[in-house]
Design an enzyme around this catalytic site. Structure first.
Site, PDB file in Angstrom:
ATOM      1  N   ARG A  79       0.951  -1.210  -0.091  1.00  0.00           N
ATOM      2  CA  ARG A  79      -0.206   0.013   0.117  1.00  0.00           C
ATOM      3  C   ARG A  79       0.283   1.016   0.641  1.00  0.00           C
ATOM      4  NH1 ARG A  79      -3.001  -2.915  -1.265  1.00  0.00           N
ATOM      5  NH2 ARG A  79      -5.811  -3.272  -0.202  1.00  0.00           N
ATOM      6  N   HIS A 117      -1.391  -0.079  -9.707  1.00  0.00           N
ATOM      7  CA  HIS A 117      -1.979  -0.530  -9.031  1.00  0.00           C
ATOM      8  C   HIS A 117      -2.859  -1.812  -8.826  1.00  0.00           C
ATOM      9  CE1 HIS A 117      -3.894  -1.166  -4.550  1.00  0.00           C
ATOM     10  NE2 HIS A 117      -3.411  -2.097  -4.876  1.00  0.00           N
ATOM     11  N   GLU A 124      -3.312   7.731  -4.950  1.00  0.00           N
ATOM     12  CA  GLU A 124      -4.100   7.323  -5.706  1.00  0.00           C
ATOM     13  C   GLU A 124      -5.150   7.490  -6.562  1.00  0.00           C
ATOM     14  OE1 GLU A 124      -3.722   2.479  -5.419  1.00  0.00           O
ATOM     15  OE2 GLU A 124      -2.014   3.222  -4.606  1.00  0.00           O
TER      16      GLU A 124
END
Lengths: 324, 324
Positions: free
Chosen positions: B241, B288, B270
């Site tokens: 993360r 991601h 993000e």
């Protein structure tokens, strides 16, 4: 070999400008008087004529075509040390006939080349280079749907050639859960299924990794029929030599969706890469650098230097190909 | 659950637009009546108010912030199924207090994420994405010297977190000859050296691969001090993360050459990626998608669908996080 006087150092003619001299040239020059045509004001042919009668040792790279007419210019030559692992540029039987010993890079590039083969395969399957372009082009915040990639594990990988590199590719890909089989001239004492025929291997596999030597037998071994047998989900990785694949037929298959993708470190007509490949996003292209790491260049310098020292001290070559 | 009449299907409110519905939405709709705010003409808040009193099951993604005030809107809610493996978006103790069961993606993404971590590391070390750009930009035939890359084998890799993903990264990198150690809350029954402190791990390693969960304890765990301890040859891979790394300090270290490179699939904010990273050639960026393969999406569909069926049939959840 520690004498600082350049005139007393043994002479080595250097052809093909081996890259590693850009990094280790100075160290090399402490032990050998390097005859370097690219630093001479003479044209190459004249430079060779000037030194060819007396020079006993040659350092060359994979780009130097060592054939009978080339060799006939060097009547005193006794050793050729090539920085390449592949020997497709050399007429070995003519070297043998002339009593010229040959040393090559042996297996020092195998790990790096195997790492690159696996890196290219993960990259093509998981679209890593494409993802990097997606982010850098600012597409992520624009809610563009990113295409799904493909899992590495479970993939049936066929190794074309199972020498030093192929074995290392197999070991790495097994750790990802890939299912390995191979094609080779003869069956080897390994637990992977063996197929004597590359077409048969292609029908059983999702991925072909080319890691055999380029010889008359392997030139254009991977042609349209093999690619069609590999199929629409198929991926080709080539870290061996460009001409093992019929590049024109590969390009056609990629453009027409007959196979899914390719990771290519080598090409038929290097440094020229087919224009059509440059716009495809299902290929990853690399400029024949799979062997090229800081660590392998250090190893190469030591091996090349060691082979030449061994020759001038009348000791066995460290990585002999022919040592008559 | 085979009833074709949509009115009789159990209702599931879907929040966060899980990506896999783009691929498996139709199959999902055969078993459940999906309440999808993005297909409704109502604004999100009003859509929720309309259904919140009665709906018992929720399907959400890692982007849905499940906190007490969010949960207070859904008095009938009994199960939340999240498509993420990470649970940092959810207040689990509040779910437990309210008697809401939670299921997540479990470990179905672990292999794909581990593959991507290794792919990013090979890519950064061996400069694969950079090589592809070099070839596509036509630099190869122009005699530009390609920079040497770095060997994968022998590299000391520190895993920050040794759960399902970390173990798979370790297995893969061992096959390349990397030397593995790890940091974790507690020592695990594995043969790799254990460091309780991430700073200490960084001083011992060339590479850090972040594969821990994001928690209050791991937020900004990787800061400037850790990066300086990793050193100028150091490489960071993050497939966990974004906020586990202090991104501003990472960007500074990359720009100032305090570390050598990074492979990043996740970011703090993000889908926004720091502008400074976009022009660096020693980083590989990915949106991601480390978990995102055709195969993992098929698995995810089956697991999410299976969890919801289990709930409506009063059976145990397939991948429970809390199952009160």
């Amino acid at each position: 070999m520690a004498e600082p006087n350049n005139k007393e150092l043994p002479e080595v003619i250097v052809l093909g400008i081996p890259w590693f001299l850009k990094f280790y040239g100075q160290q090399f020059s402490q032990n050998f008087k390097l005859l370097k045509p690219w630093e001479s004001s003479l044209p190459l042919e004249q430079f060779i004529t000037t030194h060819a009668q007396s020079v006993k040792a040659m350092l060359c790279s994979g780009g130097t075509r060592v054939n009978p007419s080339f060799l006939s210019q060097f009547p005193s030559l006794r050793v050729i040390v090539t920085t390449s692992a592949g020997l497709n540029h050399m007429d070995l039987s003519e070297c043998r006939r002339l009593g010229i010993s040959v040393a090559n890079a042996g297996t020092i590039f195998s790990e790096d080349v195997a790492d690159c083969a696996v890196g290219l395969l993960i990259d093509v399957l998981r679209k890593i280079t494409a993802a990097d372009g997606f982010v850098r082009n600012g597409l992520w915040p624009m809610n563009v749907v990113y295409p799904l990639s493909s899992k590495v594990g479970g993939r049936k990988v066929g190794l074309v050639g199972l020498g030093s590199i192929g074995l290392k590719v197999a070991k790495r890909l097994e750790a990802f859960g890939c299912i390995i089989s191979y094609q080779s001239r003869k069956k080897k004492p390994v637990p992977y299924p063996f197929y004597p025929d590359v077409h048969q291997l292609a029908t059983k596999c999702d991925v072909l990794v080319i890691c055999c030597a380029l010889t008359d037998q392997t030139r254009h071994l991977i042609n349209k029929e093999v690619l069609l047998a590999l199929g629409k989900e198929g991926i080709i990785i080539n870290i061996a030599r460009g001409p093992i694949i019929n590049e024109m037929e590969l390009v056609q298959c990629l453009m027409q969706g007959e196979i899914a993708g390719a990771g290519l470190d080598v090409f038929e007509n290097e440094p020229n890469v087919p224009e059509e490949l440059l716009s495809l996003d299902n290929v990853v292209l690399s400029p024949h650098v799979a062997y090229l790491t800081e660590e392998s260049f250090q190893d190469l310098y030591e091996l090349m230097s060691g082979n030449l020292e061994a020759f001038f001290f009348n000791k066995p070559l460290l990585s002999p190909v022919l040592d008559d």
